[in-house]
Design a protein around this motif. Sequence first.
Motif, PDB file in Angstrom:
ATOM      1  N   ILE A 182      89.503 -10.884  28.456  1.00 54.02           N
ATOM      2  CA  ILE A 182      90.576 -10.660  29.429  1.00 54.02           C
ATOM      3  C   ILE A 182      90.329 -11.489  30.685  1.00 54.02           C
ATOM      4  N   TYR A 183      91.336 -12.244  31.083  1.00 50.23           N
ATOM      5  CA  TYR A 183      91.308 -12.984  32.349  1.00 50.23           C
ATOM      6  C   TYR A 183      91.904 -12.107  33.448  1.00 50.23           C
ATOM      7  N   ALA A 184      91.325 -12.200  34.633  1.00 48.81           N
ATOM      8  CA  ALA A 184      91.896 -11.533  35.804  1.00 48.81           C
ATOM      9  C   ALA A 184      91.922 -12.530  36.949  1.00 48.81           C
ATOM     10  N   SER A 185      93.048 -12.608  37.623  1.00 50.19           N
ATOM     11  CA  SER A 185      93.217 -13.506  38.760  1.00 50.19           C
ATOM     12  C   SER A 185      93.748 -12.705  39.945  1.00 50.19           C
ATOM     13  N   ARG A 186      92.966 -12.642  41.016  1.00 47.96           N
ATOM     14  CA  ARG A 186      93.461 -11.992  42.239  1.00 47.96           C
ATOM     15  C   ARG A 186      94.349 -12.984  42.981  1.00 47.96           C
TER      16      ARG A 186
ATOM     17  N   ARG B 219      80.997   2.730  36.873  1.00 51.49           N
ATOM     18  CA  ARG B 219      80.476   2.612  38.235  1.00 51.49           C
ATOM     19  C   ARG B 219      80.932   1.274  38.803  1.00 51.49           C
ATOM     20  N   ALA B 220      80.960   1.180  40.112  1.00 52.02           N
ATOM     21  CA  ALA B 220      81.430  -0.041  40.759  1.00 52.02           C
ATOM     22  C   ALA B 220      80.538  -1.223  40.384  1.00 52.02           C
ATOM     23  N   TYR B 221      81.171  -2.322  40.026  1.00 52.19           N
ATOM     24  CA  TYR B 221      80.447  -3.539  39.649  1.00 52.19           C
ATOM     25  C   TYR B 221      80.676  -4.647  40.674  1.00 52.19           C
ATOM     26  N   LYS B 222      81.948  -4.971  40.938  1.00 50.45           N
ATOM     27  CA  LYS B 222      82.265  -5.956  41.967  1.00 50.45           C
ATOM     28  C   LYS B 222      83.749  -5.881  42.313  1.00 50.45           C
ATOM     29  N   GLU B 223      84.099  -6.466  43.444  1.00 46.49           N
ATOM     30  CA  GLU B 223      85.490  -6.609  43.855  1.00 46.49           C
ATOM     31  C   GLU B 223      85.794  -8.094  43.907  1.00 46.49           C
ATOM     32  N   LEU B 224      86.860  -8.510  43.252  1.00 50.29           N
ATOM     33  CA  LEU B 224      87.209  -9.929  43.261  1.00 50.29           C
ATOM     34  C   LEU B 224      87.611 -10.363  44.660  1.00 50.29           C
ATOM     35  N   GLY B 225      87.212 -11.563  45.040  1.00 47.02           N
ATOM     36  CA  GLY B 225      87.633 -12.125  46.311  1.00 47.02           C
ATOM     37  C   GLY B 225      88.990 -12.789  46.183  1.00 47.02           C
ATOM     38  N   PRO B 226      89.587 -13.210  47.293  1.00 45.10           N
ATOM     39  CA  PRO B 226      90.888 -13.879  47.241  1.00 45.10           C
ATOM     40  C   PRO B 226      90.862 -15.088  46.321  1.00 45.10           C
ATOM     41  N   ALA B 227      91.824 -15.167  45.424  1.00 41.25           N
ATOM     42  CA  ALA B 227      92.004 -16.284  44.491  1.00 41.25           C
ATOM     43  C   ALA B 227      90.920 -16.363  43.422  1.00 41.25           C
TER      44      ALA B 227
ATOM     45  N   ILE C  91      89.040 -15.902  39.992  1.00 42.21           N
ATOM     46  CA  ILE C  91      89.451 -15.728  38.603  1.00 42.21           C
ATOM     47  C   ILE C  91      88.207 -15.434  37.771  1.00 42.21           C
ATOM     48  N   VAL C  92      88.265 -14.369  36.971  1.00 42.22           N
ATOM     49  CA  VAL C  92      87.131 -13.997  36.128  1.00 42.22           C
ATOM     50  C   VAL C  92      87.585 -13.847  34.685  1.00 42.22           C
TER      51      VAL C  92
ATOM     52  N   THR D 243      82.619 -15.321  36.476  1.00 41.25           N
ATOM     53  CA  THR D 243      83.531 -15.937  37.440  1.00 41.25           C
ATOM     54  C   THR D 243      83.838 -17.363  37.005  1.00 41.25           C
ATOM     55  N   LEU D 244      85.108 -17.666  36.803  1.00 39.29           N
ATOM     56  CA  LEU D 244      85.551 -18.992  36.382  1.00 39.29           C
ATOM     57  C   LEU D 244      86.033 -19.831  37.555  1.00 39.29           C
TER      58      LEU D 244
END
Length: 467
Positions: free
Chosen positions: A166-170, A202-210, A212-213, A222-223
């Motif tokens: 799964i790709y995620a993009s903030r 449990r909390a792992y990380k919060e994506l930063g602006p822009a 993509i993981v 992190t890509l």
Amino acid sequence: MGGFFAVASKESCVLDLFYGTDYHSHLGTRRAGMAVYGENGFDRAIHNIENAPFRTKFEKDVEELKGNLGIGCISDFEPQPLLVNSHLGSFAITSVGKIANVDVLVKECFDNGKTHFLEMSGGSINPTEIAAAIINQKDSILEGLQYLQEKVVGSLSVLILTKDGIYASRDRLGRTPVVVGQKDEAYCLSFENFAYFNLGYRAYKELGPAEIVFMTADGVTTLSEPKEEMKMCAFLWVYYGYPTSGYEGVNVEEMRYESGRRMARRDNVQADIAAGVPDSGVPAAIGYSNEAHIPFARPFIKYTPTWPRSFMPTSQEQRNMIARMKLIPVQSLIEDKKLLLIDDSIVRGTQLGETTEFLYESGAKEVHVRPACPPIMYGCKYLNFSRSTSEMDLITRRVILEREGEITDELLEEYTNPDSEKYQAMVEDIRQKLGFTSLQYARLDDIVEAIGLSPCKLCTYCWSGKE
């Protein structure tokens, strides 16, 4: 608005996906969907949730969907996730946000090649379909997501489900959150971080602006690195965020307490009780009460078994009616009392005006209103926070037009300054129109300080007109 959830697990992901998506029901009211990938390929379910909760519509699907990878969403408008077959392969896609330059992007897609879009009811095009079309103009999903971030005016966070992960993009400026949770043999992606607590993550990380993981059951890679510039929506803390959520390390409930405390420090009203309009006005009222030493009480109780959300119907008249029906008065706490009432905000003013009238009819001597955010002066360009089609739906705009005969950027700048005479006159006009004994809004500088992030990292456009 909207919210999403995703799971990558070494076992079945369906139950976690079902409950994690359900925990986003406060963010959308019309459509919901889940898509999974397993031995039988892609499978999907989408339902209308206007008249029934998410759980009741998807209970049967939980028994039928099979897979270790999945994404789910709650939406105010468009049906999603969408299933796409392109030169990039087959994938499912869902998004949260608002594309402000839809017409430009659709024209570019047409100009770049013969393509088409499926029209939704009402004649609009599904923005998630537009996002997929833009992504498909590149040679990889990663390049496509980076290109989408560049092209979208507004904000758009995206989840893409493939057979491999799964790709995620903030979104480019981080206006909305994307967080990652972890447990043994599974990872999840979520809009709201509280959505995975009770599922064992449990909390792992919060994506930063822009950022993509790419997520699998084995980890999150992190890509595309996060950018420095961020414009997180401040209104998430004031209203839309669930009390148990936290964004950028700042809990929603705690911020609302602090906001109420700061309001009390600027006030000297004499009241018998302090009360919050359920639900988002309550924590600010508790903070106010504790700081001002005015007893907190609940002069009306929210009846939720059959009316869980006042903004569910498309008709504003029906939403107002439901808002009245679900607030049940406690007569002994209202009669002959001076009430201080805190709501999260005033948008059109209709519901709060009717609530005040209802309190007077129930015997209140005075009703002092303290909105927990500054006057809303601008319609949001970046997120679907409102069904309003015109900024003239805002009571602030209507009052300014009545006072000035026109609305200009220069005038609006004066009216957003809480220390100006024009601001004070506008507030007094609103007070008179809605029948309050007194009216005093929270100040923007107090809201920013209550959140605790640098002002340059917050979007306060709806209050200040400045990104």
